[in-house]
Design a protein around this motif. Structure first.
Motif, PDB file in Angstrom:
ATOM      1  N   ALA A  63       0.738  -0.861   0.234  1.00  0.00           N
ATOM      2  CA  ALA A  63      -0.306  -0.248  -0.110  1.00  0.00           C
ATOM      3  C   ALA A  63       0.717   1.221   0.037  1.00  0.00           C
ATOM      4  O   ALA A  63       0.832   2.020  -0.500  1.00  0.00           O
ATOM      5  CB  ALA A  63      -1.059  -0.032   0.844  1.00  0.00           C
ATOM      6  N   GLU A  64       1.668   1.214   0.932  1.00  0.00           N
ATOM      7  CA  GLU A  64       2.712   2.458   0.892  1.00  0.00           C
ATOM      8  C   GLU A  64       3.636   2.282  -0.413  1.00  0.00           C
ATOM      9  O   GLU A  64       3.488   3.731  -1.013  1.00  0.00           O
ATOM     10  CB  GLU A  64       3.881   1.810   1.835  1.00  0.00           C
ATOM     11  CG  GLU A  64       3.564   2.528   2.965  1.00  0.00           C
ATOM     12  CD  GLU A  64       4.152   2.408   4.642  1.00  0.00           C
ATOM     13  OE1 GLU A  64       5.357   1.366   4.054  1.00  0.00           O
ATOM     14  OE2 GLU A  64       3.382   1.569   5.854  1.00  0.00           O
ATOM     15  N   GLN A  65       3.976   1.344  -1.082  1.00  0.00           N
ATOM     16  CA  GLN A  65       4.549   1.888  -1.928  1.00  0.00           C
ATOM     17  C   GLN A  65       3.546   2.447  -3.487  1.00  0.00           C
ATOM     18  O   GLN A  65       3.866   3.011  -4.235  1.00  0.00           O
ATOM     19  CB  GLN A  65       5.021   0.330  -2.667  1.00  0.00           C
ATOM     20  CG  GLN A  65       5.651   0.345  -3.660  1.00  0.00           C
ATOM     21  CD  GLN A  65       6.456  -0.866  -4.057  1.00  0.00           C
ATOM     22  OE1 GLN A  65       5.650  -2.555  -4.050  1.00  0.00           O
ATOM     23  NE2 GLN A  65       7.611  -1.466  -4.737  1.00  0.00           N
ATOM     24  N   THR A  66       2.449   1.403  -3.276  1.00  0.00           N
ATOM     25  CA  THR A  66       1.471   2.160  -4.174  1.00  0.00           C
ATOM     26  C   THR A  66       1.769   3.820  -4.340  1.00  0.00           C
ATOM     27  O   THR A  66       0.807   4.198  -5.152  1.00  0.00           O
ATOM     28  CB  THR A  66       0.256   1.168  -4.101  1.00  0.00           C
ATOM     29  OG1 THR A  66       0.620   0.081  -4.762  1.00  0.00           O
ATOM     30  CG2 THR A  66      -1.199   1.393  -5.143  1.00  0.00           C
ATOM     31  N   ILE A  67       1.391   4.214  -2.975  1.00  0.00           N
ATOM     32  CA  ILE A  67       0.705   5.764  -2.613  1.00  0.00           C
ATOM     33  C   ILE A  67       1.729   6.620  -3.044  1.00  0.00           C
ATOM     34  O   ILE A  67       1.538   7.907  -4.017  1.00  0.00           O
ATOM     35  CB  ILE A  67       0.425   6.016  -0.696  1.00  0.00           C
ATOM     36  CG1 ILE A  67      -0.994   4.683  -0.868  1.00  0.00           C
ATOM     37  CG2 ILE A  67       0.411   6.822  -0.251  1.00  0.00           C
ATOM     38  CD1 ILE A  67      -1.225   4.955   0.659  1.00  0.00           C
ATOM     39  N   ALA A  68       3.523   6.069  -2.647  1.00  0.00           N
ATOM     40  CA  ALA A  68       4.250   6.987  -3.034  1.00  0.00           C
ATOM     41  C   ALA A  68       4.136   6.270  -5.046  1.00  0.00           C
ATOM     42  O   ALA A  68       4.648   7.907  -5.037  1.00  0.00           O
ATOM     43  CB  ALA A  68       5.618   5.854  -2.851  1.00  0.00           C
ATOM     44  N   ARG A  72       4.140  10.033  -6.388  1.00  0.00           N
ATOM     45  CA  ARG A  72       4.906  10.509  -7.789  1.00  0.00           C
ATOM     46  C   ARG A  72       4.209  11.279  -9.070  1.00  0.00           C
ATOM     47  O   ARG A  72       4.486  11.673  -9.782  1.00  0.00           O
ATOM     48  CB  ARG A  72       6.282   9.861  -8.428  1.00  0.00           C
ATOM     49  CG  ARG A  72       7.251   9.617  -9.178  1.00  0.00           C
ATOM     50  CD  ARG A  72       7.729   8.750  -9.683  1.00  0.00           C
ATOM     51  NE  ARG A  72       7.425   6.694  -9.649  1.00  0.00           N
ATOM     52  CZ  ARG A  72       6.956   7.096 -11.033  1.00  0.00           C
ATOM     53  NH1 ARG A  72       6.761   8.150 -12.082  1.00  0.00           N
ATOM     54  NH2 ARG A  72       6.487   5.837 -10.342  1.00  0.00           N
ATOM     55  N   ARG A  73       3.161  10.175  -9.524  1.00  0.00           N
ATOM     56  CA  ARG A  73       2.352  10.384 -11.214  1.00  0.00           C
ATOM     57  C   ARG A  73       1.546  11.837 -10.878  1.00  0.00           C
ATOM     58  O   ARG A  73       1.723  12.853 -11.552  1.00  0.00           O
ATOM     59  CB  ARG A  73       1.417   9.460 -11.169  1.00  0.00           C
ATOM     60  CG  ARG A  73       2.093   8.129 -11.837  1.00  0.00           C
ATOM     61  CD  ARG A  73       1.754   7.194 -11.634  1.00  0.00           C
ATOM     62  NE  ARG A  73       1.387   5.558 -12.010  1.00  0.00           N
ATOM     63  CZ  ARG A  73       1.067   4.830 -11.801  1.00  0.00           C
ATOM     64  NH1 ARG A  73      -0.623   4.609 -12.196  1.00  0.00           N
ATOM     65  NH2 ARG A  73       1.638   3.800 -11.688  1.00  0.00           N
ATOM     66  N   TYR A  74       1.074  12.276  -9.194  1.00  0.00           N
ATOM     67  CA  TYR A  74       0.593  12.729  -8.993  1.00  0.00           C
ATOM     68  C   TYR A  74       1.525  14.424  -9.397  1.00  0.00           C
ATOM     69  O   TYR A  74       1.045  15.435 -10.311  1.00  0.00           O
ATOM     70  CB  TYR A  74      -0.439  13.124  -7.999  1.00  0.00           C
ATOM     71  CG  TYR A  74      -1.238  14.465  -7.528  1.00  0.00           C
ATOM     72  CD1 TYR A  74      -2.318  14.768  -7.848  1.00  0.00           C
ATOM     73  CD2 TYR A  74       0.204  15.366  -6.834  1.00  0.00           C
ATOM     74  CE1 TYR A  74      -2.652  16.535  -7.520  1.00  0.00           C
ATOM     75  CE2 TYR A  74      -0.339  16.872  -6.290  1.00  0.00           C
ATOM     76  CZ  TYR A  74      -2.186  16.787  -6.857  1.00  0.00           C
ATOM     77  OH  TYR A  74      -2.292  18.362  -6.119  1.00  0.00           O
ATOM     78  N   ASP A  75       2.451  13.931  -8.756  1.00  0.00           N
ATOM     79  CA  ASP A  75       3.685  15.299  -8.981  1.00  0.00           C
ATOM     80  C   ASP A  75       3.874  15.757 -10.250  1.00  0.00           C
ATOM     81  O   ASP A  75       4.189  16.818 -10.377  1.00  0.00           O
ATOM     82  CB  ASP A  75       5.010  14.992  -7.613  1.00  0.00           C
ATOM     83  CG  ASP A  75       4.660  15.144  -6.185  1.00  0.00           C
ATOM     84  OD1 ASP A  75       3.623  16.315  -6.190  1.00  0.00           O
ATOM     85  OD2 ASP A  75       4.937  14.681  -5.522  1.00  0.00           O
TER      86      ASP A  75
END
Length: 105
Positions: A63-68, A72-75
C-alpha cells in the motif's frame, strides 16, 4: 495326549498374550500420534498471529509503495499542468487585454 493338549493351551496363551501386547502397543501408538497431532495443532495456532502480522506487514508495504507511485505520478502531472499553464499564460493575458480594449472583437 495330555502333553499335546498342554502345549496347545500354552501356545494359545502365548498367542493371546502376544495379541494383547500388540493391542496395547497399537493403542500406545495411536495415543502418541494423537498427542503429536495436538501439539502440532497448538504450534500452528500459536503461529497464526505471526503469519497474520506478516501478511499485514506485506500489505502495508504494498500500500505504501502504491501510494508513493500515485504521489509521484500526481507530482509529475502537476508539474506538466503548471508548465502548460505558464506556456499559455501570455496567450491568455493577450486575449484578455484584447477583449478589454475591443469588446466587439
Amino acid at each position: 495326549m495330555d502333553e499335546t493338549l498342554k502345549r496347545l493351551l500354552d501356545a494359545e496363551m502365548r498367542a493371546e498374550k502376544i495379541a494383547q501386547e500388540a493391542e496395547q502397543e497399537r493403542e500406545h501408538i495411536i495415543q502418541a500420534a494423537m498427542a503429536d497431532a495436538r501439539a502440532e495443532d497448538q504450534r500452528f495456532a500459536a503461529r497464526i498471529p505471526d503469519l497474520h502480522r506478516g501478511f499485514i506487514d506485506k500489505a502495508q508495504d504494498r500500500a505504501e509503495q502504491t501510494i508513493a507511485q500515485l504521489k509521484r505520478r500526481y507530482d509529475e502531472r502537476h508539474v506538466q499542468l503548471r508548465d502548460l499553464a505558464e506556456q499559455r499564460e501570455q496567450e491568455a493575458l493577450d486575449a484578455a487585454f484584447a477583449l478589454l480594449i475591443d469588446p466587439a472583437r
